[in-house]
Design an enzyme around this catalytic site. Structure first.
Site, PDB file in Angstrom:
ATOM      1  N   CYS A 221     -61.328  60.185 -46.558  1.00 49.17           N
ATOM      2  CA  CYS A 221     -61.921  58.906 -46.981  1.00 49.17           C
ATOM      3  C   CYS A 221     -60.860  57.895 -47.437  1.00 49.17           C
ATOM      4  O   CYS A 221     -61.200  56.782 -47.833  1.00 49.17           O
ATOM      5  CB  CYS A 221     -62.953  59.128 -48.078  1.00 49.17           C
ATOM      6  SG  CYS A 221     -62.268  59.608 -49.674  1.00 49.17           S
TER       7      CYS A 221
ATOM      8  N   HIS B  36     -43.188  52.540 -44.592  1.00 51.56           N
ATOM      9  CA  HIS B  36     -43.650  53.788 -43.961  1.00 51.56           C
ATOM     10  C   HIS B  36     -44.348  54.693 -44.980  1.00 51.56           C
ATOM     11  O   HIS B  36     -44.435  55.891 -44.793  1.00 51.56           O
ATOM     12  CB  HIS B  36     -42.473  54.541 -43.321  1.00 51.56           C
ATOM     13  CG  HIS B  36     -41.781  53.751 -42.253  1.00 51.56           C
ATOM     14  ND1 HIS B  36     -40.550  54.089 -41.741  1.00 51.56           N
ATOM     15  CD2 HIS B  36     -42.131  52.623 -41.597  1.00 51.56           C
ATOM     16  CE1 HIS B  36     -40.187  53.201 -40.824  1.00 51.56           C
ATOM     17  NE2 HIS B  36     -41.125  52.300 -40.734  1.00 51.56           N
TER      18      HIS B  36
ATOM     19  N   CYS C   5     -64.982  63.363 -51.674  1.00 53.53           N
ATOM     20  CA  CYS C   5     -65.577  63.923 -50.455  1.00 53.53           C
ATOM     21  C   CYS C   5     -65.132  65.347 -50.131  1.00 53.53           C
ATOM     22  O   CYS C   5     -65.572  65.925 -49.139  1.00 53.53           O
ATOM     23  CB  CYS C   5     -65.283  63.008 -49.266  1.00 53.53           C
ATOM     24  SG  CYS C   5     -63.592  63.154 -48.643  1.00 53.53           S
TER      25      CYS C   5
HETATM   26 ZN   LIG Z   1     -62.045  61.854 -49.783  1.00 56.48          ZN
END
Ligand SMILES: [Zn+2]
Length: 248
Positions: A136, A125, A155
């Site tokens: 991302c 888990h 990002c």
């Molecule tokens: Zn990212």
């Protein structure tokens, strides 16, 4: 504790070519970490139901990340118990696959402190002590000290713990590892797992159908007790050190 059963368990482990260890919340509960089910279980905590859901990360990310931070700091205060240490010693010299449902890192700590190495403990888990970008999926080598202030270098997305939230799919790699081990294991150690939560409900049966002997260590009867070959009623923190002594 039943001496004959302990001896039988030790013999099976000693003879096994491959061992699959399946650990559930009971193993860490003995360190004091709250379990999810049961009377005082975390499922009865409204914060858990709210923030451990994928929706919270979308709808109120700041509050969710602050809660993850609090959870990680809280769980980081716990120490491995004798069950973790004994398991580390039992597995260190043997061909073991360890699959755990726990999101803490107490097993990793126990291996480290025993001076032992283990190539990967598979977290079915996920783990609160790993993190990745929510957008991302880029994993971080070191989790941030403060989730609420971290962002992805790639990002700019938010950084989250690499745990499976309600409403999310389980990660595939640990499951495939456990499934693969189930095909070749001679022994499966079922440690403090209720056998209710997927994939604990399916992997032990799969291993058994491929010829593995199942050893259950749990203070309480579970869904898996009926198919287990050896059932030892006791805490993992007391039973595993006994088995380790018999193996030494
Ligand atoms: Zn990212």
């Amino acid at each position: 504790m039943d001496k004959r059963k302990l001896k039988r368990a030790a013999e099976l482990i000693d003879r096994a070519g491959h061992i699959l260890v399946f650990a559930g919340s009971g193993l860490s509960a003995e360190s004091g970490i709250p379990t999810f089910r049961g009377e005082d279980g975390m499922y009865s905590n409204p914060d858990v139901l709210r923030y451990a859901h994928a929706d919270a990360l979308r709808e109120e990310p700041e509050a969710a990340l602050a809660w993850f931070q609090k959870m990680r700091d809280m769980i980081d205060d716990y120490e491995p118990n004798p069950g973790h240490y004994a398991l580390a010693r039992i597995c260190a010299e043997r061909d073991c696959t360890i699959a755990t449902q726990n999101v803490d890192r107490l097993l990793e700590s126990a291996f480290l402190r025993e001076g032992l190495t283990k190539e990967g403990i598979w977290h079915l888990h996920g783990s609160l002590f790993r993190s990745r970008c929510d957008v991302c999926d880029e994993p971080l080598e070191e989790p941030p000290t403060d989730y609420t202030a971290a962002e992805c270098d790639e990002c700019g997305g938010i950084i989250r713990p690499d745990v499976t939230l309600f409403g999310e799919m389980l990660p595939e790699a640990p499951y495939l590892r456990a499934q693969g081990a189930a095909h070749v294991a001679d022994v499966v150690l079922l440690l403090g797992t209720s056998g209710i939560v997927y994939p604990a409900a399916t992997i032990p049966g799969l291993a058994r159908s491929h010829g593995a002997k199942l050893i259950e260590i749990n203070p309480n009867p579970t869904e898996l007790s009926e198919i287990a070959d050896v059932v030892i009623r006791g805490k993992t923190g007391e039973v595993l050190p006994e088995i380790d002594r018999l193996l030494a």
